[in-house]
Scaffold this motif. Structure first.
Motif, PDB file in Angstrom:
ATOM      1  N   PRO A 160     -26.411  59.031  -1.177  1.00 24.40           N
ATOM      2  CA  PRO A 160     -26.231  60.343  -1.804  1.00 24.40           C
ATOM      3  C   PRO A 160     -25.204  60.268  -2.939  1.00 24.40           C
ATOM      4  O   PRO A 160     -24.229  59.518  -2.847  1.00 24.40           O
ATOM      5  N   GLU A 161     -25.449  61.026  -4.004  1.00 27.26           N
ATOM      6  CA  GLU A 161     -24.573  61.045  -5.172  1.00 27.26           C
ATOM      7  C   GLU A 161     -23.114  61.263  -4.760  1.00 27.26           C
ATOM      8  O   GLU A 161     -22.819  62.156  -3.980  1.00 27.26           O
ATOM      9  N   GLY A 162     -22.238  60.424  -5.278  1.00 29.95           N
ATOM     10  CA  GLY A 162     -20.798  60.610  -5.019  1.00 29.95           C
ATOM     11  C   GLY A 162     -20.351  60.141  -3.644  1.00 29.95           C
ATOM     12  O   GLY A 162     -19.273  60.490  -3.194  1.00 29.95           O
ATOM     13  N   GLU A 163     -21.179  59.351  -2.941  1.00 29.44           N
ATOM     14  CA  GLU A 163     -20.787  58.886  -1.608  1.00 29.44           C
ATOM     15  C   GLU A 163     -20.734  57.363  -1.490  1.00 29.44           C
ATOM     16  O   GLU A 163     -20.672  56.820  -0.400  1.00 29.44           O
ATOM     17  N   CYS A 194     -19.747  50.869 -15.366  1.00 26.79           N
ATOM     18  CA  CYS A 194     -19.175  52.124 -15.824  1.00 26.79           C
ATOM     19  C   CYS A 194     -20.182  53.273 -15.677  1.00 26.79           C
ATOM     20  O   CYS A 194     -19.844  54.368 -15.234  1.00 26.79           O
ATOM     21  N   LEU A 234     -20.414  54.863 -12.147  1.00 20.12           N
ATOM     22  CA  LEU A 234     -19.237  55.417 -11.470  1.00 20.12           C
ATOM     23  C   LEU A 234     -19.488  56.765 -10.773  1.00 20.12           C
ATOM     24  O   LEU A 234     -18.954  57.005  -9.692  1.00 20.12           O
ATOM     25  N   PRO A 235     -20.317  57.661 -11.355  1.00 22.90           N
ATOM     26  CA  PRO A 235     -20.541  58.935 -10.665  1.00 22.90           C
ATOM     27  C   PRO A 235     -21.198  58.786  -9.288  1.00 22.90           C
ATOM     28  O   PRO A 235     -21.212  59.729  -8.501  1.00 22.90           O
ATOM     29  N   LEU A 254     -20.058  56.795  -7.068  1.00 20.48           N
ATOM     30  CA  LEU A 254     -18.990  56.351  -6.172  1.00 20.48           C
ATOM     31  C   LEU A 254     -18.161  57.529  -5.665  1.00 20.48           C
ATOM     32  O   LEU A 254     -17.938  58.494  -6.381  1.00 20.48           O
ATOM     33  N   LYS A 301     -14.616  59.340  -4.348  1.00 18.97           N
ATOM     34  CA  LYS A 301     -13.207  59.253  -4.761  1.00 18.97           C
ATOM     35  C   LYS A 301     -12.527  58.172  -3.937  1.00 18.97           C
ATOM     36  O   LYS A 301     -12.715  58.120  -2.725  1.00 18.97           O
ATOM     37  N   ARG A 360     -10.968  51.913 -18.382  1.00 20.41           N
ATOM     38  CA  ARG A 360     -11.588  53.207 -18.067  1.00 20.41           C
ATOM     39  C   ARG A 360     -11.971  53.271 -16.590  1.00 20.41           C
ATOM     40  O   ARG A 360     -11.815  54.297 -15.943  1.00 20.41           O
ATOM     41  N   GLN A 375      -9.913  55.663 -13.100  1.00 18.64           N
ATOM     42  CA  GLN A 375     -10.512  56.539 -12.088  1.00 18.64           C
ATOM     43  C   GLN A 375     -10.568  55.889 -10.716  1.00 18.64           C
ATOM     44  O   GLN A 375     -10.503  56.558  -9.692  1.00 18.64           O
ATOM     45  N   PHE A 376     -10.743  54.571 -10.719  1.00 21.23           N
ATOM     46  CA  PHE A 376     -10.864  53.843  -9.457  1.00 21.23           C
ATOM     47  C   PHE A 376      -9.900  52.656  -9.470  1.00 21.23           C
ATOM     48  O   PHE A 376     -10.259  51.549  -9.842  1.00 21.23           O
TER      49      PHE A 376
END
Ligand SMILES: Cc1ncc(C[n+]2csc(CCOP(=O)(O)OP(=O)(O)O)c2C)c(N)n1
Lengths: 584, 192
Positions: free
Chosen positions: B67-70, B83, B86-87, B89, B91, B121, B125-126
């Motif tokens: 799932p997106e962002g997981e 790069c 990244l969306p 991944l 947080k 970059r 974020q990570f």
């Protein structure tokens, strides 16, 4: 024993376990690997047919002869195979027959996202829909029993996420004791003239009604009660997404999506407070449930276009999604023809000649993308030639000279040949280019009737394109080396001028062919930095081996990556300053 | 075993060997006794386009796509593709990336430039980023073609699964004659 299998590998394994004798297919993403994997089971006679209609007809013959048969294709292949399919529904089978169709929601590699479930309903045949690799194998195995028990062809629908997804599968031994195939005559059942077909049609209706009634007892549909405030009817990969996103909801998981098990649906609807259908593409299940007079929510909240994902389902149900980091703005990375691809020079010449190109489907469709940008239409396999004929019928004499159909070898043999027959028969003055790279490249290099080998890797009779075109009555047939830009352009120009049908055949193999003696890499090329003026002419062919290197304050220069260059020589022909040559 | 599912994303350019790497990951998880699902798109993407492969393991895995962002771990074979992904991944997710630039068509043709400072970059974020010079370490292992296996070794260090399962998966999926150099490459990555 356990293995991690893709859906396609599992379907191939299921065919083996079910005692399948004959498998026939035409390649098409995401279905191709089914036959590529079936060849490891030596008892199965597996072959590539020139198109899906022939593949199904071969399967039908094998079934009538008493052997179990599997036929596979991508969703749009069923359009081509629809004619035999609809009447096969009337005759039924002798040995079990399974038609596997792989849909492509989201169009990862397809020109449309038609929903094959409509074909099952239209042709009145049962359709199974597995939800992971384990079910791909089990359903394939069971499909043959179902086919023989109900005297019907069976369809099994997969989608890209099922065919190309992998999960764990438990292997079993193949069935034994199937009757030996032999000739059995049964004209009343197999000769579909009106008199016989009128007898068969009511039997088809009875069969489908019985399958619907038996739906609760058959091992495909599963009612899972959890929290009864919310009930979801779903199938295929969507079942997995629903379990992930709505773990508490009750589900009716349909493994047979046609005909629907009406009793089971009523029972489920009565047990839950709110009923939903979660299905990809068309509201196929939803509309039938509504027609039963049951209130249900589906496409009011879920999209019809594109595939579903856990995120899209979450959004539809108003659930919070995970926080994601911002999308970076980055250069895109579209697919591209390979370095040394023999299609490149043809599209470069077509671009220079400002041709109106009726296109077709294959690697050469990438000729649409810049910098080649030489394709004006693309509908379906084989369409280019008929499209060109139609265009020249309506435009004026000067414009008609611009019209060129381009079509690959595999696509020409698939359904292009009929178009050429028409062009010659009805004397339409357009030019056809057959891009003969000796392979079906786009789908991963499958053999075809013009490649000289079979799926089982045996040497085969090779179609002689010039002779074939001659037999069709084409008077002007030219064979060119597409890596020679000057020759390609000159021949194209001459044939485009000609007020008669003509065919140009390109004769260079795909650079990815591994078989010895077909494609050989030449010596690589390099740019002589002193002679390069930075004019960028060599960049106009969009070869991935040529890179523009901006100069620091000075003029930039081209650079050829020696690891990617195949030595095709095309860029050298474009350089006016003799700056490109073979590496020493 | 907890109900926790671990989500791994492999990204890069068609032809880089992403499918084999994701097979080795999946095989390792199966051997270690987990349920595994994996998904990717073949087809058009093979002609040099972007490729994303999803691998998930746990006690019971439903969806084959993350799932997106997981995403828990992003395994990047190329910097720009890393790069771009990244969306996917979550947080605080971990990134292991090959320090490699493959110019896309627009850059080859001089219409755009390959973006600068991608590693920074990503790191902004990570912060849990491991940048690996895969090509260089592959040479050290004895074959420039085993860069993926070096990276796989580095990824393995971030996943709580015993070394023996990794090595058995390598043995099953890598051709015999290339096994020794791959094993060496894997251990080089694991020791980073
Ligand atoms: C009816 C149908 N069947 C299968 C496909 C999948 N498909 C797309 S292109 C292609 C083959 C192209 O081969 P060829 O014409 O030889 O061109 P090449 O890719 O080799 O350049 C196939 C099988 C399709 N799009 N439509």
């Amino acid at each position: 024993m356990q293995e991690i299998f893709s859906g396609n590998e599992a379907i191939a394994r299921g065919a083996h376990e079910a005692g399948v004798r004959v498998a026939s297919a035409y390649p098409g993403t995401p279905s191709t690997e089914i036959l590529e994997n079936i060849i490891q089971y030596k008892e199965i006679d597996a072959s590539w047919a020139p198109n899906e209609k022939v593949a199904l007809e071969v399967g039908i013959g094998a079934s009538f002869g008493g052997g179990r048969a599997l036929v596979a294709m991508k969703h749009v292949g069923v359009n081509v195979a629809a004619d035999p399919l609809f009447t096969l529904s009337y005759t039924g089978v002798n040995g079990g027959l399974l038609l596997v169709v792989a849909d492509d929601p989201e169009m990862h590699s397809s020109q449309n996202e038609q929903d094959s479930r409509n074909y099952a309903k239209f042709a009145k045949v049962p359709m199974l829909e597995p939800a992971d690799s384990r079910e791909c194998k089990e359903f394939t195995r069971l499909a043959f029993e179902l086919s023989e028990r109900y005297d019907t062809p069976v369809m099994l629908r997969s989608t890209t996420r099922i065919s190309h997804g992998k999960s764990i599968v438990e292997l079993k031994e193949p069935v034994t004791g199937l009757p030996a195939p032999k000739l059995v005559r049964n004209a009343a059942k197999l000769v579909m003239l009106p008199g016989n077909a009128k007898v068969r049609h009511p039997l088809v209706e009875e069969r489908m009604a019985k399958l619907s009634r038996d739906g609760a007892a058959l091992p495909f549909n599963r009612l899972e009660l959890r929290d009864t405030r919310m009930g979801v009817i779903t199938s295929g990969v969507c079942y997995q997404y629903v379990r992930e996103v709505l773990p508490g909801a009750s589900t009716l998981k349909l493994g047979m999506v046609h005909p629907l098990p009406h009793d089971l649906i009523r029972e489920f609807a009565a047990k839950v407070d709110r009923l939903y259908v979660v299905e990809e593409l068309d509201p196929f299940i939803e509309e039938q449930i509504k027609a039963m007079g049951i209130a249900v929510t589906g496409k009011e909240i879920l999209p019809i276009c594109g595939e579903l994902t856990p995120g899209r389902i979450r959004k539809a149900f108003g659930l919070p999604s995970a926080e994601t980091s911002a999308m970076e703005k980055l250069p895109g990375r579209p697919p591209n023809m390979c370095p040394g691809c023999p299609h490149r020079g043809v599209f470069f010449a077509l671009n220079q000649l400002k041709a109106y190109v009726t296109g077709d489907i294959g690697c050469y469709t990438l000729g649409f993308l810049p910098p080649l940008s030489a394709m004006d239409t693309c509908i379906c396999m084989g369409a280019s030639i008929g499209n060109a004929t139609g265009v020249v019928k309506v435009v004026g004499e000067e414009e008609r000279k611009k019209v060129v159909a381009v079509i690959g070898d595999s696509t020409f043999l698939h359904t292009g040949i009929n178009g050429l027959m028409d062009m010659v028969y009805n004397n339409a003055p357009a030019t056809v280019v057959i891009l003969d790279n000796r392979i079906t490249a786009m789908t991963g290099r499958q053999e075809n009737p013009a490649s000289g080998f079979t799926l089982m890797d045996e040497p085969a009779q090779r179609i002689d394109f010039p002779l074939l075109c001659k037999a069709l009555g084409v008077k002007h047939i030219r064979v060119v080396n597409p890596l020679d830009l000057e020759e390609t352009r000159r021949v194209l120009q001459e044939e485009m001028e000609r007020p008669e049908p003509s065919v140009i055949i390109t004769d260079k193999p795909c650079v990815l062919i591994k078989r010895e003696g077909v494609f050989t890499k030449g010596p690589v090329y390099q740019v002589n930095a002193e002679q390069c003026t930075g004019c960028r002419a060599c960049l106009k062919i969009g070869c991935p081996a040529i890179e523009w290197q901006p100069g620091e304050g000075k003029k930039g220069k081209a650079f050829i990556d020696p690891l990617l260059c195949t030595g095709c020589d095309v860029c050298r022909q474009l350089c006016k300053f003799d700056a490109i040559g073979r590496s020493k | 075993m907890s109900d926790q599912i671990t989500n791994i994303l492999l990204v890069g350019v068609g032809g880089q060997g992403i499918l084999l790497a994701s097979e080795i990951l999946s095989e390792t998880f199966m051997l270690a006794g987990f349920d595994v699902k994996k998904s990717e798109i073949h087809g058009m993407s093979q002609r040099g386009g972007s490729v994303v492969s999803h691998v998930r393991y746990g006690r019971e895995v439903f969806s084959p796509i993350v799932p997106e962002g997981e995403g828990d771990i992003l395994f990047g074979f190329e910097l720009m593709e890393t790069c771009r992904a990244l969306p996917l991944l979550k947080k605080g997710g971990k990134v292991v990336a090959n320090d490699l630039r493959i110019p896309p068509p627009s850059v080859l043709m001089g219409q755009e430039t390959y973006p600068d400072g991608l590693a920074d970059r990503i790191r902004s974020q990570f912060p849990d980023l491991l940048l690996v010079d895969g090509q260089h370490l592959a040479m050290e292992a004895g074959n420039p073609r085993v860069a993926n296996t070096v990276l796989l070794g580095a990824v393995s260090k971030r996943i709580d699964i015993a070394e023996t399962y990794w090595l058995s998966a390598l043995e099953k999926l890598v051709p015999k004659k290339a096994l020794e150099v791959n094993r060496k490459a894997f251990m080089l990555g694991r020791d980073l």
